[in-house]
Design a protein around this motif. Structure first.
Motif, mmCIF file in Angstrom:
data_model
loop_
_atom_site.group_PDB
_atom_site.id
_atom_site.type_symbol
_atom_site.label_atom_id
_atom_site.label_comp_id
_atom_site.label_asym_id
_atom_site.label_seq_id
_atom_site.Cartn_x
_atom_site.Cartn_y
_atom_site.Cartn_z
ATOM 1 N N GLU A 1 -58.250 10.107 -51.493
ATOM 2 C CA GLU A 1 -57.473 10.038 -53.006
ATOM 3 C C GLU A 1 -56.638 9.157 -52.711
ATOM 4 O OE1 GLU A 1 -55.767 13.524 -54.456
ATOM 5 O OE2 GLU A 1 -54.513 12.430 -56.246
ATOM 6 N N LYS A 2 -55.788 9.070 -51.620
ATOM 7 C CA LYS A 2 -54.708 7.975 -51.156
ATOM 8 C C LYS A 2 -55.337 6.765 -50.941
ATOM 9 C CE LYS A 2 -51.131 9.353 -49.564
ATOM 10 N NZ LYS A 2 -50.196 10.440 -48.660
ATOM 11 N N GLU B 1 -56.649 4.642 -54.161
ATOM 12 C CA GLU B 1 -55.611 4.061 -54.860
ATOM 13 C C GLU B 1 -55.153 2.827 -54.371
ATOM 14 O OE1 GLU B 1 -51.831 6.099 -54.839
ATOM 15 O OE2 GLU B 1 -50.900 4.985 -56.338
ATOM 16 N N GLU C 1 -57.802 -0.123 -54.575
ATOM 17 C CA GLU C 1 -57.589 -0.600 -55.916
ATOM 18 C C GLU C 1 -56.502 -1.570 -56.037
ATOM 19 O OE1 GLU C 1 -58.653 2.136 -59.077
ATOM 20 O OE2 GLU C 1 -60.595 2.109 -58.199
ATOM 21 N N ALA C 2 -55.677 -1.630 -55.012
ATOM 22 C CA ALA C 2 -54.460 -2.368 -55.073
ATOM 23 C C ALA C 2 -54.130 -3.586 -54.297
ATOM 24 C CB ALA C 2 -53.282 -1.533 -54.630
ATOM 25 N N ARG D 1 -64.093 -0.483 -62.980
ATOM 26 C CA ARG D 1 -62.723 0.363 -62.360
ATOM 27 C C ARG D 1 -62.108 1.191 -63.141
ATOM 28 N NH1 ARG D 1 -59.239 -3.485 -58.897
ATOM 29 N NH2 ARG D 1 -60.520 -2.992 -57.409
ATOM 30 N N HIS E 1 -62.281 5.526 -63.077
ATOM 31 C CA HIS E 1 -61.087 6.620 -63.011
ATOM 32 C C HIS E 1 -61.417 7.921 -63.929
ATOM 33 C CE1 HIS E 1 -58.407 3.061 -62.371
ATOM 34 N NE2 HIS E 1 -59.010 3.378 -61.329
ATOM 35 N N ALA F 1 -62.764 5.157 -55.852
ATOM 36 C CA ALA F 1 -62.607 3.579 -55.683
ATOM 37 C C ALA F 1 -63.627 2.569 -56.334
ATOM 38 C CB ALA F 1 -61.975 3.177 -54.365
#
Ligand SMILES: Nc1ncnc2c1ncn2[C@@H]1O[C@H](COP(=O)(O)OP(=O)(O)O)[C@@H](O)[C@H]1O
Ligand SMILES: N[C@@H](CCOP(=O)(O)O)C(=O)O
Length: 287
Positions: A201-202, A205, A208-209, A228, A232, A238
């Protein structure tokens, strides 16, 4: 005698030029026999059919006195689509020189040679080692570390248009501020830590950053943001730009694959979608 070389999907978002995963599309190089000159039989469009072919060039860069062969090359890796076709050709050439030249190269030696030719290890290292790999250049040599394989389906949206890596690199800035570089690096470091900790999960995120390249390339690949955002809501951990694009790769919970694909189609995206797996094994010889 045949070499089977996996494709690769690089960057995984913030791991620009340093993270990549081997995937289940393959380049196959069959050695048909000795020849007076290099001959490369293939149905890969206008690629060279002689010593100018990238596979032969890579082989000769390792062993310049390699006697010419006749090769049969087949590939289901789309060219200029962000799936590492050029890297697979380079790795295939190194394997050819290693085997035919009796060099007995170790994996780290192949990574060093391939990364020097490519300029960065994120495609060639997983193509050589298999699985998901993080690597970089340090003290003048390349090094790479294998990471755990994320337990997700790799759903590739493969646009019909080409995007040459050189063109997608041309839109990147020549430099960035110290402040931005520190932030971009921190995102990448934490993404790698989450991948090794198998905290997906982390990791998702953070994948995608990215702050290094996607914000400049997304105008070349408008489907990235659409897929993307869909992901979600439809089971994707991802979604990232595969390599330099235009392929878009989504890590999807196996239970939500149909839901995810249906959502992509309902959004009006009609190009090819392929379910791929992480290739646990790098390039290898088949008798
Ligand atoms: N199987 C192959 N045999 C020979 N050359 C290849 C092969 N695959 C790719 N190449 C070379 O690599 C180029 C594509 O590289 P690039 O633009 O980096 O796209 P990709 O994202 O597929 O790596 C091709 O135009 C060709 O010159
Ligand atoms: N880090 C490179 C990766 C290029 O991968 P490819 O599959 O497009 O060759 C970049 O993002 O330029």
């Amino acid at each position: 005698m045949k070499i089977k070389v996996p494709a690769s999907s690089a960057n995984l978002g913030p791991g620009f030029d340093s993270i990549g995963v081997a995937i289940s599309l393959y380049l196959t190089i069959e050695v048909l026999g000795e020849s007076d000159c290099w001959q490369v039989d293939h149905s890969l469009g206008d690629l060279p059919r002689d010593e100018k072919n990238m596979i032969v060039q890579a082989a000769l860069s390792v062993k310049p006195d390699l006697h010419p062969r006749r090769l049969r090359v087949e590939s289901d890796i789309p060219l200029a689509h962000g799936l590492g076709s050029s890297s697979s050709a380079i790795v295939g050439g190194i394997e050819l020189a290693d085997q035919l030249g009796g060099l007995n190269l170790a994996p780290h030696e192949k990574i060093e040679i391939a990364s020097q030719l490519e300029g960065h290890p994120d495609n060639v290292a997983p193509t050589i080692l298999g699985s998901l790999v993080v690597g970089c250049k340090v003290n003048g040599h390349f090094t790479a570390v294998k990471a755990p394989v994320p337990p997700f389906a790799m759903i590739a949206y493969i646009p019909a248009y080409n995007l040459k890596t050189s063109d997608a690199r041309a839109v990147l800035p020549a430099e960035m501020s110290f402040k931005d570089a520190v932030q971009a690096s921190a995102v990448a470091n934490t993404a790698v830590a989450a991948l090794f900790a198998q905290d997906y999960e982390k990791a998702g995120e953070l994948m995608e950053a990215d702050l290094f390249h996607e914000r400049y390339r997304s105008r070349l690949v408008p489907e990235l943001e659409i897929i993307r955002n869909l992901g979600h809501e439809h089971g994707a951990v991802a979604t990232y730009l595969s390599g330099a694009g235009p392929t878009i790769m989504s890590l999807v919970d196996p239970q939500h694959i149909s839901d995810f694909i249906d959502a992509v189609r309902e959004a009006g995206l009609k190009d090819e979608i392929r379910r791929l797996e992480v290739a646990p094994r790098g390039a290898f010889w088949q008798e």
